[in-house]
Design a protein around this motif. Sequence first.
Motif, PDB file in Angstrom:
ATOM      1  N   TYR A  30       0.808  -1.223   0.000  1.00  0.00           N
ATOM      2  CA  TYR A  30       0.000   0.000   0.000  1.00  0.00           C
ATOM      3  C   TYR A  30       0.841   1.272   0.000  1.00  0.00           C
ATOM      4  O   TYR A  30       0.615   2.193  -0.801  1.00  0.00           O
ATOM      5  CB  TYR A  30      -0.927  -0.030   1.218  1.00  0.00           C
TER       6      TYR A  30
ATOM      7  N   TYR B 110     -12.509 -10.241  -2.120  1.00  0.00           N
ATOM      8  CA  TYR B 110     -11.829  -9.026  -1.684  1.00  0.00           C
ATOM      9  C   TYR B 110     -12.504  -7.772  -2.220  1.00  0.00           C
ATOM     10  O   TYR B 110     -12.084  -6.660  -1.886  1.00  0.00           O
ATOM     11  CB  TYR B 110     -10.354  -9.070  -2.080  1.00  0.00           C
TER      12      TYR B 110
ATOM     13  N   ARG C 187     -14.983  -7.896   1.272  1.00  0.00           N
ATOM     14  CA  ARG C 187     -14.422  -7.871   2.622  1.00  0.00           C
ATOM     15  C   ARG C 187     -13.021  -7.290   2.590  1.00  0.00           C
ATOM     16  O   ARG C 187     -12.325  -7.375   1.575  1.00  0.00           O
ATOM     17  CB  ARG C 187     -14.340  -9.289   3.209  1.00  0.00           C
ATOM     18  N   GLY C 188     -12.598  -6.762   3.714  1.00  0.00           N
ATOM     19  CA  GLY C 188     -11.217  -6.331   3.828  1.00  0.00           C
ATOM     20  C   GLY C 188     -10.299  -7.539   3.943  1.00  0.00           C
ATOM     21  O   GLY C 188     -10.697  -8.590   4.458  1.00  0.00           O
ATOM     22  N   PRO C 189      -9.059  -7.424   3.478  1.00  0.00           N
ATOM     23  CA  PRO C 189      -8.129  -8.556   3.538  1.00  0.00           C
ATOM     24  C   PRO C 189      -7.750  -8.915   4.976  1.00  0.00           C
ATOM     25  O   PRO C 189      -7.776  -8.067   5.873  1.00  0.00           O
ATOM     26  CB  PRO C 189      -6.897  -8.041   2.783  1.00  0.00           C
ATOM     27  N   ARG C 190      -7.391 -10.162   5.167  1.00  0.00           N
ATOM     28  CA  ARG C 190      -6.799 -10.613   6.428  1.00  0.00           C
ATOM     29  C   ARG C 190      -5.293 -10.687   6.180  1.00  0.00           C
ATOM     30  O   ARG C 190      -4.776 -11.693   5.698  1.00  0.00           O
ATOM     31  CB  ARG C 190      -7.374 -11.962   6.828  1.00  0.00           C
ATOM     32  N   PHE C 191      -4.606  -9.610   6.524  1.00  0.00           N
ATOM     33  CA  PHE C 191      -3.206  -9.499   6.139  1.00  0.00           C
ATOM     34  C   PHE C 191      -2.291 -10.479   6.862  1.00  0.00           C
ATOM     35  O   PHE C 191      -1.179 -10.750   6.400  1.00  0.00           O
ATOM     36  CB  PHE C 191      -2.720  -8.060   6.341  1.00  0.00           C
TER      37      PHE C 191
ATOM     38  N   ALA D  75      -4.009  -3.109  -3.089  1.00  0.00           N
ATOM     39  CA  ALA D  75      -5.117  -2.203  -2.783  1.00  0.00           C
ATOM     40  C   ALA D  75      -5.982  -1.953  -4.007  1.00  0.00           C
ATOM     41  O   ALA D  75      -7.207  -1.823  -3.897  1.00  0.00           O
ATOM     42  CB  ALA D  75      -4.565  -0.881  -2.243  1.00  0.00           C
TER      43      ALA D  75
ATOM     44  N   SER E 296      -8.870  -4.540  -4.494  1.00  0.00           N
ATOM     45  CA  SER E 296     -10.076  -4.408  -3.680  1.00  0.00           C
ATOM     46  C   SER E 296     -11.004  -3.343  -4.248  1.00  0.00           C
ATOM     47  O   SER E 296     -12.228  -3.512  -4.272  1.00  0.00           O
ATOM     48  CB  SER E 296      -9.712  -4.088  -2.228  1.00  0.00           C
TER      49      SER E 296
ATOM     50  N   GLY F 106     -14.582  -4.453  -5.919  1.00  0.00           N
ATOM     51  CA  GLY F 106     -15.758  -3.857  -5.286  1.00  0.00           C
ATOM     52  C   GLY F 106     -16.572  -3.062  -6.288  1.00  0.00           C
ATOM     53  O   GLY F 106     -17.810  -3.111  -6.300  1.00  0.00           O
TER      54      GLY F 106
ATOM     55  N   THR G 253     -16.053 -15.964   3.659  1.00  0.00           N
ATOM     56  CA  THR G 253     -16.737 -14.729   4.044  1.00  0.00           C
ATOM     57  C   THR G 253     -17.782 -14.937   5.134  1.00  0.00           C
ATOM     58  O   THR G 253     -18.355 -13.974   5.636  1.00  0.00           O
ATOM     59  CB  THR G 253     -17.404 -14.065   2.826  1.00  0.00           C
TER      60      THR G 253
END
Length: 263
Positions: free
Chosen positions: A108, A153, A156-160, A172, A175, A179, A261
């Motif tokens: 990011y 993705y 939902r937000g990522p599980r880093f 980034a 996503s 979306g 999810t």
Amino acid sequence: MKNDLFSLRGKNILLTGGAGLVGSGFAEALYSYGANVIIGDKDRKNAETLINRTKKKNSKNKMIFKYLDITDIDSVHKCLEAIIEEFQCINVVINNAYPRNKNYGKIYEDIDIDDWRENVDMHLNSYFLVCQVFSKQMMKQGYGKIINIASIYGMRGPRFNIYEGTNMTMPAEYSAIKGGIINFTRYLASYLGPYQITANCISLGGIYDQQPNSFVENYSRNVPLGRMGNTDDFKGAIIFLSSDSSNYINGHNLVIDGGWTSS
């Protein structure tokens, strides 16, 4: 021929990015259910390898390659013209291509705004272009189906933490793009519905593709089914949404992620 409820006999289906990992699985499934499959891709070599591996002698349906660069408006129009010339109509368009530039995939903090713009343009804006050009033909016909390939993705937000110990990340741009594709599909469903054109998307979970073992293990722990997906896991959905059995499904996001999810 398979059960007529899901038969694709007589349907002409454009599959963008059909020579890739997911696309080749889609192509094989669509062809096996009787569709004329048009692989729209820039990679002629891989596409022709797929065609030679898949096509059966004396089959009544076709699998063919058409050069398609979804980022190029002229290429999109030429692909449509070639399809109509050969098949007279287009029944289904599947937006599956995954264009990106050479700098795609940075963390990011390191993303340059010009790369962000280019990747959004290449992917999200090109999906719009393909949808717009081909839906105009479908509007003339009075029927058609659009299927956009999205991602969990985009929901939902990522599980880093699943990327720890690897040089991988969740870009980034991805996503934002996925979306956008999900909600744009809803827009298409509403706008094109009166023309008897449906628009749906499929949000795929993580797909195994020789990733580092630590990533595969971390990802799989977050999936109730305990594993990553494979290309066979997605074939049924593409057949269903391409067939007449899904004619009253419109604006839906079909999630195929092993329960990722839900947890």
